[in-house]
Scaffold this motif. Structure first.
Motif, short mmCIF file in Angstrom:
data_model
loop_
_atom_site.label_atom_id
_atom_site.label_comp_id
_atom_site.label_asym_id
_atom_site.label_seq_id
_atom_site.Cartn_x
_atom_site.Cartn_y
_atom_site.Cartn_z
N ILE A 1 -0.05 6.50 11.95
CA ILE A 1 -1.09 7.14 12.79
C ILE A 1 -2.26 6.17 12.97
N ARG A 2 -2.63 5.50 11.87
CA ARG A 2 -3.77 4.57 11.90
C ARG A 2 -3.54 3.46 12.95
N THR A 3 -2.38 2.82 12.91
CA THR A 3 -2.14 1.73 13.87
C THR A 3 -2.03 2.30 15.29
N THR A 4 -1.36 3.44 15.42
CA THR A 4 -1.12 3.99 16.76
C THR A 4 -2.44 4.44 17.40
N GLN A 5 -3.29 5.11 16.61
CA GLN A 5 -4.56 5.57 17.19
C GLN A 5 -5.48 4.40 17.55
N THR A 6 -5.27 3.27 16.92
CA THR A 6 -6.08 2.09 17.26
C THR A 6 -5.58 1.44 18.55
N VAL A 7 -4.27 1.47 18.74
CA VAL A 7 -3.67 0.77 19.88
C VAL A 7 -3.66 1.63 21.16
N VAL A 8 -3.50 2.96 20.98
CA VAL A 8 -3.36 3.83 22.16
C VAL A 8 -4.51 3.70 23.17
N PRO A 9 -5.78 3.67 22.75
CA PRO A 9 -6.84 3.55 23.77
C PRO A 9 -6.71 2.28 24.60
N LEU A 10 -6.23 1.19 23.96
CA LEU A 10 -6.06 -0.07 24.69
C LEU A 10 -4.92 0.06 25.70
N MET A 11 -3.82 0.70 25.26
CA MET A 11 -2.68 0.89 26.16
C MET A 11 -3.04 1.84 27.30
N ALA B 1 -5.97 2.31 28.63
CA ALA B 1 -6.84 1.62 29.59
C ALA B 1 -6.03 0.72 30.51
N GLN B 2 -4.98 0.10 29.97
CA GLN B 2 -4.16 -0.79 30.81
C GLN B 2 -3.04 -0.03 31.53
N LYS B 3 -2.93 1.27 31.23
CA LYS B 3 -1.94 2.18 31.88
C LYS B 3 -0.49 1.76 31.62
N SER B 4 -0.24 1.17 30.47
CA SER B 4 1.15 0.85 30.11
C SER B 4 1.23 0.57 28.62
N GLY B 5 2.43 0.77 28.08
CA GLY B 5 2.63 0.45 26.67
C GLY B 5 3.87 1.13 26.13
N LEU B 6 4.36 0.61 25.01
CA LEU B 6 5.52 1.19 24.35
C LEU B 6 5.25 1.26 22.85
N ILE B 7 5.45 2.43 22.28
CA ILE B 7 5.29 2.60 20.84
C ILE B 7 6.67 2.89 20.25
N VAL B 8 7.09 2.05 19.32
CA VAL B 8 8.41 2.20 18.71
C VAL B 8 8.19 2.59 17.25
N ASN B 9 8.64 3.77 16.90
CA ASN B 9 8.46 4.26 15.53
C ASN B 9 9.78 4.18 14.76
N ILE B 10 9.78 3.45 13.65
CA ILE B 10 11.00 3.34 12.85
C ILE B 10 11.06 4.56 11.93
N SER B 11 11.96 5.47 12.29
CA SER B 11 12.15 6.68 11.52
C SER B 11 13.34 6.44 10.59
N SER B 12 14.30 7.36 10.58
CA SER B 12 15.46 7.24 9.70
C SER B 12 16.43 8.37 10.04
#
Ligand SMILES: NC(=O)c1ccc[n+]([C@@H]2O[C@H](COP(=O)([O-])OP(=O)(O)OC[C@H]3O[C@@H](n4cnc5c(N)ncnc54)[C@H](OP(=O)(O)O)[C@@H]3O)[C@@H](O)[C@H]2O)c1
Length: 277
Positions: A117-127, A129-140
């Motif tokens: 959550i910490r990394t994602t909430q930091t990166v999401v506002p940047l993505m 603003a640029q109107k693009s991005g991909l978040i890959v979550n390693i689950s199991s």
């Protein structure tokens, strides 16, 4: 060279290391992050040998707010934009539920869930603003079904599955896609880094026999059924390249079999089958 910048957490070993390598080798400008940069020597020697100018390093401990903020800021300053975030850092907590303390469970979630959550909430506002991005979550695979002695670990992965599904609705209108990778048993450092709940190591625990059986089963599965971290990294690359990525990608023959079986059975049938396995 691909005009895309990627961040990978937990790159010091295993799946994270292989994801960093496959991305860098395929021309992605990749930031291999790890909580302890002293563990970067193996990757650094590959970088040198292969002259991989696309791979850079950054310190990032997902449990430390300051570390996350500093790393993401440094990467944004160096790269100009962040296109892909791969949340990979994690570890397994093993022990029967009754033998696992709430503090041990909180620590498990602090890395596997709140860290993400910490990394994602930091990166999401940047993505956003640029109107693009991909978040890959390693689950199991155990983000899809629970198994004995892994209740805390499975819960942390179930939690991130729910999080990913929910946030994907909110982020899609801003051009941000969210993807789950669900590996099966993968031969990495994971099993050496496993944390055993303190009470579960007491030979007088009412679950002692259960623990012994599970340890035996895990050892057998690692020897006979496991896949490699390179295979998981290939699945991650496939997800990144997909123009219309899926919500979930399975990684490993074992997990494919389990999920296929789960789809054909009622919850009770699956439970019985797993118990008898
Ligand atoms: N191996 C499997 O069978 C399997 C199956 C399904 C899912 N997974 C998932 O795959 C991911 C990677 O695991 P792996 O198999 O590659 O195991 P691994 O070889 O033990 O790698 C785990 C990585 O996470 C890092 N890490 C742990 N806590 C961290 C923190 N607070 N901040 C930053 N990094 C941290 C470790 O760093 P250090 O070197 O500093 O400890 C290491 O780089 C995990 O999320 C795991 O749950 C693994």
């Amino acid at each position: 060279m691909v005009d895309k910048n990627a961040i990978v957490t937990g790159s010091s070993s295993g799946i994270g290391k292989e994801i960093s390598l496959i991305l860098a080798r395929n021309g992605y400008n990749t930031f291999a992050t790890m909580r302890n940069l002293d563990k970067s020597s193996e990757l650094r020697s590959i970088v040198e040998k292969e002259k991989l100018s696309t791979l850079q390093f950054e310190q990032l401990d997902v449990t430390n707010e300051q570390s996350v903020q500093t790393a993401i800021r440094n990467i944004q300053n160096k790269a100009g934009k962040i296109d892909i975030l791969i949340n990979n850092a994690g570890y397994g907590l093993v022990g029967a539920f009754e033998d696992t303390s709430i503090d041990e469970i909180k620590q498990q979630f602090e890395t596997n869930f709140f860290g993400l959550i910490r990394t994602t909430q930091t990166v999401v506002p940047l993505m956003r603003a640029q109107k693009s991005g991909l978040i890959v979550n390693i689950s199991s695979g155990v983000g899809r079904f629970g198994i004995p002695t892994l209740s805390a670990y499975a819960s942390s992965k179930f939690a991130l599955e729910g999080l990913s599904e929910s946030m994907s609705y909110e982020l899609e209108p801003f051009g941000i896609r969210t993807v789950l990778i669900e590996p099966g048993v993968i031969k990495t450092n994971f099993f050496n880094s496993t944390v055993f709940a303190k009470k579960s190591q007491d030979p007088n625990s009412p679950y002692a026999d259960f623990m012994k059986n599970m340890e035996k089963n895990f050892t057998q599965m690692i020897e006979t059924k496991s896949s490699t971290p390179e295979e998981v990294a290939k699945v991650v690359l496939e997800a990144i390249i997909d123009t219309n990525p899926k919500i979930r990608y399975l990684a490993g023959k074992d997990v494919e079999e389990w999920i296929q079986a789960k789809k054909k059975m009622t919850d009770e049938e699956f439970h019985r089958m797993f118990k008898d396995h």
